[in-house]
Each structure stands twice: as C-alpha cells, then as structure tokens.
Motif scaffolding. Sequence first.
Motif, PDB file in Angstrom:
ATOM      1  N   VAL A 151       0.830  -1.209   0.000  1.00 18.59           N
ATOM      2  CA  VAL A 151       0.000   0.000   0.000  1.00 18.59           C
ATOM      3  C   VAL A 151       0.866   1.261   0.000  1.00 18.59           C
ATOM      4  O   VAL A 151       0.729   2.106  -0.899  1.00 18.59           O
ATOM      5  N   SER A 157      -8.088   7.171   0.275  1.00 17.19           N
ATOM      6  CA  SER A 157      -8.615   6.046   1.046  1.00 17.19           C
ATOM      7  C   SER A 157     -10.107   6.192   1.287  1.00 17.19           C
ATOM      8  O   SER A 157     -10.858   5.210   1.210  1.00 17.19           O
ATOM      9  N   SER A 173     -10.248  -7.249  -4.149  1.00 18.74           N
ATOM     10  CA  SER A 173      -9.299  -7.706  -3.120  1.00 18.74           C
ATOM     11  C   SER A 173      -9.530  -9.174  -2.781  1.00 18.74           C
ATOM     12  O   SER A 173      -8.574  -9.947  -2.626  1.00 18.74           O
ATOM     13  N   ILE A 204      -3.600  -1.745  -2.223  1.00 17.27           N
ATOM     14  CA  ILE A 204      -4.541  -2.480  -1.364  1.00 17.27           C
ATOM     15  C   ILE A 204      -4.864  -3.846  -1.943  1.00 17.27           C
ATOM     16  O   ILE A 204      -4.818  -4.866  -1.239  1.00 17.27           O
TER      17      ILE A 204
END
Length: 387
Positions: free
Chosen positions: A61, A196, A209, A331
């Motif tokens: 990240v 974010s 993810s 991420i």
Amino acid sequence: MNKASGGFQLTLQSLSLVVGFMAWSIIAPLMPFISQDVNISGNQLSIILAIPVILGSILRVPFGYLTNVIGAKWVFFCSFIILLFPIYFLSQAQTTGMLMTSGFFLGVGGAVFSVGVTSIPKYFPKEHVGLANGIYGMGNIGTAISSFLAPPIASIIGWQTTVRSYLVVIALFAVLMFLFGDAKEKKVKVPLIEQSKRLFKDLKLYYLSLWYFITFGAFVAFGLFLPNYLVQDFGISEVDAGLRSGVFIALATFLRPLGGILGDKFNAVILLMIDFSLMIVGAIILGISNHILLFTIGCLLISICAGLGNGLIFKLVPFYFSNEAGSANGIVSMMGGLGGFFPPIVISYVTMMTGTSHLAFILLAIFGTIALLTMMHMLKRNKVSTV
C-alpha cells in the motif's frame, strides 16, 4: 535511449520485479537444505515459509502510494538497497529466529510488485494497460527462477553461498535503476487519506481484493509449500521438488499476460467466473486425491487459473480506479500477498489435526465459490457490458 519510453520502462521494471521476487521467495526452495543445518519443527517451518509474505503484503500500500509521489525509480532503488541486508543476514542464519527475522525483511522484495502496476499504466493508453500490466506481472517468474536454480546450485556450493550470490544481482539492479530509471515520471499527489476515503466506499475494491486474495494467494502459497510438501508427502528429491514447484510458478507467470490480453478484449468479470469455476475443480481434485498424478493435474489446473486470474484482475483495478490507481493497486496487491500467508499455516494445522491436508484444499474450493457469488453480484449491480 529514451528513459520515458513505455517499452523501456516496462522492460526495466519487469526485470526489477524478477529480482525482487527472487529475493522474496529464496527461503522456500532452499528449506530442504536449510533444515539439515537448522533444527526446525513443523509449526516453525510453516511460519518461516509464510513470514516473508507479511511485510511483502503490508508494504504494498505505501509503495504504491509512494510510486505516485516520488516515482518508481526511487522506490525500486531504495528497496534494492534495503534487500541487501536481510539477504546477507539469511546467509548467516543458524537459528529459527534468524530465519524468521531475515524472512520478514525479505518481504520488501514482494512489496515492489505494487510499484510497477502503479507506474507502468502511465506510459500506455487504456486499451493496452491490461497487456502492459500482464507483461510486468511476468516478473513473478523470479519465484520460479529461485525454485529452478537455487536447489541445484545449493547442492553444489551450499545454501549459504547460494544466498550470498543474490547480493550481486540485487546490487547490480540497484545501479541499473539509479542510472536508467525515469526521474521525470508523471507524479500524482492526491493525499492518501482522501484517496482512502473514496476507495473504501466502493464495493468493487472489496470484491477485487477478495478475488486477488485467492488467485495471487494461491500462486504465492503453492510456491511456498510445494517444495517441502512434495519431499515430505511424496518422497521425491529436493531438486525434483524444486523443478516441479518451478513449473507451477512459471506456468502461472507466463499465462498472466494472456489474462491481461483477454481482459482488454472481453468482459473480464465473466472470464473470471469461468476461471474461478475451473480453479474450484482443481482444488476439489487436490482435496480428494492421494496419488501424485492427480495431485499434479490439480496443481497445474490451479496454476493456469491463478495466472489468468491475476492478469484479469489487474486489468480491472486501473479500469475502475484510474484516479486512485496507486492506493488501489497497493490495497488489492496487499490482499493478494496476504492470501499467500495463511494457506501454509492452515495446511500445517489441518494436517496436524486430521492427519491429512485434504480439508485445506477443500477450503480453497469454498473460498472460490464465495468469490463466484460476488462476481455474479458485480455483474448484476454494475451492469458491466465491456471491460
């Protein structure tokens, strides 16, 4: 020589990723040799194999974000300088604590993945990003290079000298990146907190993810546990186990660009649904078989699906998050790395409790089924027609 050329930077950064992954994965193929000199229990073994993944995942990240702020040149360069220390420390390891410490900091080699997937799309038009990121992702072949070459070299010169030889390669690429990295790369300085906030409100980030947690996690996990697993469960030699593990890694790596190409031309989510369906079949084969032939078939099927899936997913990340590509790449790739951390530990504990590893592979099939359901939901929710 045009340092700002897309082709030049793609080549330089892809080769740099090869070196990073060579360092990141060095412990697993050498473990059959290391365990002859260092007394390692079964539980310690699973932790030592998995621990490089921790830092290699978490740092993805900030590395992705820093790439947008200072450029790929300096993130790669600093990473290579840092890697020199844990590589040397590993070559001196005489205890499990030393192995764990060096393995933890070798995670820097895995974290550099998010550098290129953030930097490379800046040099190519959108319709070629899937292919470009797929080619860059072939840098994962560094894991296969360690699996193929480290065991036979270690059988000749010893595992400590084999590890020290990596110092030369890493130092060379630090110099190459310093000389030929693009210092004028386009910078994107959107505050991390602001990025974010946008990202974590978007359900697509969580879905991508999860998918990458499974595909890249399988790629990493199988590369970590296969060498020792094949030696202990099927009784084959250390060199043979390294070669078989290398085939798994190489196949997944070379198919990654094909996943990117297919994602550029067709609906990537639908292709992922097909991909995951086949991966579930492979996991079920591993979950019900004891014969090495069926085990090999199941592993190869998972390797194919992991490679194609990795390429397809990283076609979608910059497509959905073009303005927050650095953080989104970080991420999603972090979750992929963490996906490689848990399986070796799960396999160890499942085997300890049940006497067999079959249940661990069935868990992979269950996770794949959950991912399939989320893909169906994404298609319905966003009405994706072309990607």
